[in-house]
Write a protein that holds these residues in place. Structure first.
Motif: not given
Length: 295
Positions: A48, A50, A56, A178
């Motif tokens: 995904r 960042s 990340t 995240e």
């Protein structure tokens, strides 16, 4: 024997010239971190984009199997934390009011599981607190942790990762993983993080207030401080006990405490529950006007 033709010589010269130049890609790494390419929101915690300044975070595989339903996932996390799978360090803080002192044990940092900060519903955090012999923090104790601990810069994220008009993803599993990586990046660039015993301002806290005690179906939350020292989230009862939020992290205060009523000359054991309801000593754990009702 004929020497190499002009095309061959020209090619060699061109290659040598190119090799002698500094690489633009390497220069980009040295001068400014390259921005991650734009992506659509990922469907799993891994792979995904960042917003953490170049870092990340990679979701551990153990997190990939959790439910994206906030209530189901919170129950899964609660079960694992009760089994001792979590990272739940504690640190001592000192509070005072007039000639009274209290030595309390609070979460040294937000609870983690396999390197990811845990986000529980208020209902499940209360259950975990009871299992730990602890309780939720008060607004006063969150403030004390912020003043005493290593202060991280707040990194609140947009309410929806899907953009304007999105479906709302505050409690999505992907958002939780995240955000934990974003906090990791902020911690890594905060001076003194290597030796800090108490980390502050990782996220918001579920707290106990007179209002939450008197309204058992409502959950109080507070925290995530701005540079001014004012919280992004003032103490409020806007949510029910099953609300989920990527930045709503798990911190506690152990019920066992030590108190002094003579300015610190002598100490005796006590409990946070009793202090909170004591008409003289409640200010050691609360900044509200009245003591809390007896639990």
């Amino acid at each position: 024997m004929h020497g190499p033709g002009l095309p061959v010589i020209a090619s060699c010269v061109l290659v040598a010239w190119l090799l002698s130049r500094p690489s633009k890609a390497m220069a980009a790494v040295v001068v400014t971190p390259a921005k991650p390419p734009a992506k659509t929101p990922a469907k799993t915690p891994a792979d995904r984009p960042s917003t953490s300044g170049g870092l990340t975070p990679v979701a551990p595989t153990s997190w990939a199997g959790f439910s994206n339903s906030p209530i189901e996932r919170s129950a899964q996390l609660l079960a694992l934390m009760k089994q001792g799978r979590g990272d739940l360090p504690f640190a001592e803080i000192l509070t005072s009011h007039e000639n009274h002192r209290a030595l309390l044990s609070v979460s040294a940092q937000a609870a983690q599981l396999d390197g990811v900060r845990v986000s529980l519903t208020a209902r499940d955090q209360l259950k975990l607190a009871q299992h730990l012999g602890a309780g939720l923090l008060t607004k006063s104790l969150v403030n004390r942790i912020y003043k005493t601990g290593l202060r991280l810069a707040a990194r609140p994220q947009p309410w929806s990762a899907d953009g304007p008009g999105g479906r709302g993803t505050m409690g999505d599993l992907r958002r939780i993983v995240e955000y934990s990586g974003i906090v990791d990046a902020e911690l890594a660039r905060t001076p003194g993080h290597e030796v800090a015993e108490l980390i502050a301002n990782e996220g918001k806290d579920w707290i106990v207030t007179r209002g939450s005690i008197q309204n058992p179906g409502r959950a109080a939350n507070y925290g995530l401080f701005k540079p001014s020292g004012q919280p992004w989230q003032p103490a409020a009862l806007a949510h029910n006990l099953d609300h989920s939020d990527y930045s709503q992290l798990a911190r506690f205060v152990r019920n066992q405490a030590m108190i002094s009523v003579d300015g610190g000359n002598s100490w005796s054991p006590d409990t946070v529950d009793r202090l909170a309801s004591d008409p003289l000593l409640f200010r050691l754990v609360s900044d509200e006007i009245l003591p809390y009702p007896r639990p």
